[in-house]
Design an enzyme around this catalytic site. Structure first.
Site, PDB file in Angstrom:
ATOM      1  N   ASN A  54     -55.655 -42.206 -41.774  1.00 42.61           N
ATOM      2  CA  ASN A  54     -55.623 -41.406 -41.420  1.00 42.61           C
ATOM      3  C   ASN A  54     -54.410 -40.897 -40.168  1.00 42.61           C
ATOM      4  OD1 ASN A  54     -55.809 -40.531 -38.053  1.00 42.61           O
ATOM      5  ND2 ASN A  54     -57.906 -40.834 -37.601  1.00 42.61           N
ATOM      6  N   ASP A  64     -53.417 -38.098 -38.293  1.00 43.20           N
ATOM      7  CA  ASP A  64     -53.217 -37.514 -36.961  1.00 43.20           C
ATOM      8  C   ASP A  64     -52.261 -37.932 -36.456  1.00 43.20           C
ATOM      9  OD1 ASP A  64     -56.344 -37.220 -37.489  1.00 43.20           O
ATOM     10  OD2 ASP A  64     -56.513 -38.299 -36.019  1.00 43.20           O
ATOM     11  N   HIS A  65     -51.967 -38.764 -36.283  1.00 47.12           N
ATOM     12  CA  HIS A  65     -50.565 -39.515 -35.139  1.00 47.12           C
ATOM     13  C   HIS A  65     -49.812 -38.414 -35.957  1.00 47.12           C
ATOM     14  CE1 HIS A  65     -51.983 -41.756 -33.279  1.00 47.12           C
ATOM     15  NE2 HIS A  65     -51.664 -42.969 -32.971  1.00 47.12           N
ATOM     16  N   ARG A  73     -44.512 -30.485 -30.508  1.00 47.62           N
ATOM     17  CA  ARG A  73     -42.721 -29.579 -30.105  1.00 47.62           C
ATOM     18  C   ARG A  73     -43.409 -27.894 -30.195  1.00 47.62           C
ATOM     19  NH1 ARG A  73     -37.172 -30.826 -30.460  1.00 47.62           N
ATOM     20  NH2 ARG A  73     -37.185 -32.211 -28.746  1.00 47.62           N
ATOM     21  N   HIS A 129     -59.083 -36.317 -37.980  1.00 52.22           N
ATOM     22  CA  HIS A 129     -59.789 -36.151 -36.856  1.00 52.22           C
ATOM     23  C   HIS A 129     -59.739 -34.923 -36.597  1.00 52.22           C
ATOM     24  CE1 HIS A 129     -61.677 -38.234 -32.768  1.00 52.22           C
ATOM     25  NE2 HIS A 129     -62.937 -36.575 -33.384  1.00 52.22           N
ATOM     26  N   ARG A 178     -60.331 -32.548 -33.685  1.00 50.33           N
ATOM     27  CA  ARG A 178     -60.728 -32.703 -32.043  1.00 50.33           C
ATOM     28  C   ARG A 178     -60.841 -31.630 -31.528  1.00 50.33           C
ATOM     29  NH1 ARG A 178     -60.100 -38.449 -29.839  1.00 50.33           N
ATOM     30  NH2 ARG A 178     -60.330 -37.158 -27.718  1.00 50.33           N
ATOM     31  N   ARG A 230     -56.476 -31.431 -30.191  1.00 57.57           N
ATOM     32  CA  ARG A 230     -54.529 -31.710 -29.078  1.00 57.57           C
ATOM     33  C   ARG A 230     -53.539 -32.946 -30.447  1.00 57.57           C
ATOM     34  NH1 ARG A 230     -56.448 -37.742 -27.365  1.00 57.57           N
ATOM     35  NH2 ARG A 230     -57.837 -36.382 -26.126  1.00 57.57           N
ATOM     36  N   HIS A 231     -54.094 -32.800 -32.344  1.00 59.46           N
ATOM     37  CA  HIS A 231     -53.768 -33.408 -33.217  1.00 59.46           C
ATOM     38  C   HIS A 231     -53.686 -32.480 -34.701  1.00 59.46           C
ATOM     39  CE1 HIS A 231     -56.318 -36.361 -33.812  1.00 59.46           C
ATOM     40  NE2 HIS A 231     -56.335 -36.970 -33.070  1.00 59.46           N
ATOM     41  N   GLU A 239     -63.438 -36.623 -39.386  1.00 60.81           N
ATOM     42  CA  GLU A 239     -64.020 -37.260 -38.218  1.00 60.81           C
ATOM     43  C   GLU A 239     -64.281 -35.854 -37.663  1.00 60.81           C
ATOM     44  OE1 GLU A 239     -61.244 -40.200 -36.657  1.00 60.81           O
ATOM     45  OE2 GLU A 239     -61.349 -41.006 -38.192  1.00 60.81           O
ATOM     46  N   THR A 248     -57.657 -42.567 -26.874  1.00 57.90           N
ATOM     47  CA  THR A 248     -58.442 -42.068 -28.673  1.00 57.90           C
ATOM     48  C   THR A 248     -59.492 -42.293 -28.919  1.00 57.90           C
ATOM     49  OG1 THR A 248     -57.975 -43.437 -31.348  1.00 57.90           O
ATOM     50  CG2 THR A 248     -57.153 -44.944 -29.050  1.00 57.90           C
ATOM     51  N   THR A 249     -59.855 -42.566 -30.324  1.00 56.69           N
ATOM     52  CA  THR A 249     -61.454 -43.471 -29.972  1.00 56.69           C
ATOM     53  C   THR A 249     -61.732 -44.427 -29.469  1.00 56.69           C
ATOM     54  OG1 THR A 249     -61.579 -41.336 -32.016  1.00 56.69           O
ATOM     55  CG2 THR A 249     -63.793 -42.428 -31.147  1.00 56.69           C
ATOM     56  N   GLU A 277     -69.008 -46.360 -40.462  1.00 55.70           N
ATOM     57  CA  GLU A 277     -68.008 -47.341 -39.678  1.00 55.70           C
ATOM     58  C   GLU A 277     -67.702 -48.194 -39.047  1.00 55.70           C
ATOM     59  OE1 GLU A 277     -64.455 -44.491 -39.856  1.00 55.70           O
ATOM     60  OE2 GLU A 277     -62.664 -46.317 -39.363  1.00 55.70           O
ATOM     61  N   HIS A 293     -60.416 -49.126 -37.384  1.00 53.66           N
ATOM     62  CA  HIS A 293     -59.737 -48.589 -35.405  1.00 53.66           C
ATOM     63  C   HIS A 293     -59.148 -49.903 -34.961  1.00 53.66           C
ATOM     64  CE1 HIS A 293     -59.214 -47.038 -31.555  1.00 53.66           C
ATOM     65  NE2 HIS A 293     -59.411 -46.238 -32.039  1.00 53.66           N
ATOM     66  N   GLY A 294     -57.339 -49.039 -34.679  1.00 50.73           N
ATOM     67  CA  GLY A 294     -56.209 -51.141 -34.392  1.00 50.73           C
ATOM     68  C   GLY A 294     -56.039 -51.696 -35.632  1.00 50.73           C
ATOM     69  N   GLY A 312     -55.152 -45.625 -39.043  1.00 55.97           N
ATOM     70  CA  GLY A 312     -53.482 -45.022 -39.019  1.00 55.97           C
ATOM     71  C   GLY A 312     -52.218 -44.850 -38.050  1.00 55.97           C
ATOM     72  N   HIS A 313     -52.551 -45.390 -36.798  1.00 52.28           N
ATOM     73  CA  HIS A 313     -51.388 -45.581 -36.008  1.00 52.28           C
ATOM     74  C   HIS A 313     -50.412 -46.867 -36.646  1.00 52.28           C
ATOM     75  CE1 HIS A 313     -50.204 -46.248 -32.166  1.00 52.28           C
ATOM     76  NE2 HIS A 313     -49.348 -47.390 -32.084  1.00 52.28           N
TER      77      HIS A 313
HETATM   78  N1  PXP Z   1     -61.180 -44.537 -37.621  1.00 50.88           N
HETATM   79  C1  PXP Z   1     -62.155 -43.569 -36.407  1.00 50.88           C
HETATM   80  C2  PXP Z   1     -63.025 -43.521 -36.381  1.00 50.88           C
HETATM   81  C3  PXP Z   1     -61.394 -42.955 -36.200  1.00 50.88           C
HETATM   82  O1  PXP Z   1     -61.103 -42.824 -34.942  1.00 50.88           O
HETATM   83  C4  PXP Z   1     -59.681 -43.619 -35.764  1.00 50.88           C
HETATM   84  C5  PXP Z   1     -58.481 -42.863 -34.972  1.00 50.88           C
HETATM   85  O2  PXP Z   1     -58.466 -42.073 -35.340  1.00 50.88           O
HETATM   86  C6  PXP Z   1     -59.228 -44.580 -37.258  1.00 50.88           C
HETATM   87  C7  PXP Z   1     -59.615 -44.986 -38.053  1.00 50.88           C
HETATM   88  C8  PXP Z   1     -57.843 -45.718 -37.208  1.00 50.88           C
HETATM   89  O3  PXP Z   1     -57.781 -46.184 -35.786  1.00 50.88           O
HETATM   90  P1  PXP Z   1     -56.346 -46.154 -36.346  1.00 50.88           P
HETATM   91  O4  PXP Z   1     -55.254 -45.363 -35.590  1.00 50.88           O
HETATM   92  O5  PXP Z   1     -56.241 -47.134 -34.637  1.00 50.88           O
HETATM   93  O6  PXP Z   1     -55.457 -47.446 -37.715  1.00 50.88           O
END
Ligand code: PXP
Length: 247
Positions: A6, A8-9, A17, A42, A44, A48-49, A69, A99-100, A152, A193-194, A215-216
């Site tokens: 992911n 997005d970050h 910026r 994602h 949104r 935002r990103h 997403e 975040t979600t 998921e 997620h996480g 992602g993160h």
């Molecule tokens: N899966 C979904 C559906 C998400 O919304 C996210 C965060 O955008 C992730 C996975 C990835 O989560 P993380 O950035 O915490 O790894």
């Protein structure tokens, strides 16, 4: 086990910026070179990103496939139907969230019908469908009834337990049971997620989970492992400018 990255970050840093770097499209190329099996973004409603431009370019450049997403929202769905990514994952979206934060709520019948309709339209467009849900029996059964191809499972509670210093045995068991229940209902099982370098192994060991979305933690690590080289490259330019020599 497929690993979807992911990105997005990467876009979050760019949007800080409103410039053109770092470009998530370039990050996707590098992620694929590193072995990513898919690229997740994602889009949104508040943009935002990730921007529409990112998704359009990723559709042309990603060698693996794009998992988009999206919330159940008219405008974003229209773009998904136009671009036809490899997969679409329906997620809940609240403007004020960082975040979600939770899985989709499948409690009310009107919401379920909107999701069913959205899934139908995506499937008709040839897009693989997934619902981001909490790993609870009733939600998993409701998801299966809506005709999604995959779910998921939200690993946020597991990740939170881990980072609070607790042994996340209960949360892991909840995910294991949820994953098996979903597979028994004929669903493909993804999770995310996480997840981090520290907590991912017990989840990756669950045999019915086919795909992780992370992602993160990966973007965070990429910033750190790339810092030394990035500084060195800037120092080279400074030396060159003053003395006409690189290192
Ligand atoms: N899966 C979904 C559906 C998400 O919304 C996210 C965060 O955008 C992730 C996975 C990835 O989560 P993380 O950035 O915490 O790894």
């Amino acid at each position: 086990m497929r690993l979807h990255i992911n990105i997005d970050h990467v876009a979050t840093v760019r949007q800080a910026r409103r410039t053109d770097e770092p470009d998530p499209v370039r990050a996707a190329v590098l992620a694929e070179l590193g072995g990513a099996d898919g690229i997740t973004v994602h889009l949104r409603e508040d943009r935002r990103h990730i921007q529409d431009r990112d998704v359009r370019l990723l559709m042309e450049t990603a060698r693996t496939g794009v998992n988009l997403e999206l919330a159940v929202a008219h405008e974003i769905l229209a773009l998904a139907l136009e671009l036809r990514p490899m997969a679409a994952t329906l997620v809940p979206e609240r403007r004020e969230e960082i975040t979600t934060e939770g899985g989709l709520s499948l409690d009310d019948s009107r919401g379920r019908e909107r999701i069913r309709e959205t899934l139908d339209r995506l499937r008709e467009a040839g897009v693989k469908t997934s619902l981001f849900i909490d790993p609870d029996d009733a939600v998993i059964a409701a998801a299966a009834d809506l005709g999604t191809e995959a779910v998921e499972l939200h690993t946020g509670s597991y990740a939170n337990a881990w980072s609070a210093g607790r042994v996340p045995a209960l949360e892991l068991e909840r995910l294991r049971c949820g994953a098996e229940r979903a597979a028994a209902l004929g669903l493909r099982v993804h999770a995310g997620h996480g997840l981090t370098y520290e907590n991912v192994a017990p989840i990756a060991a669950l045999p019915v989970i086919e795909e992780l979305n992370i992602g993160h933690s990966i973007v965070s690590r990429a910033v750190l492992v790339g810092m030394e080289r990035a500084v060195g490259e800037m120092k080279d330019i400074l030396r060159q400018a003053r003395h006409g020599t690189a290192t």
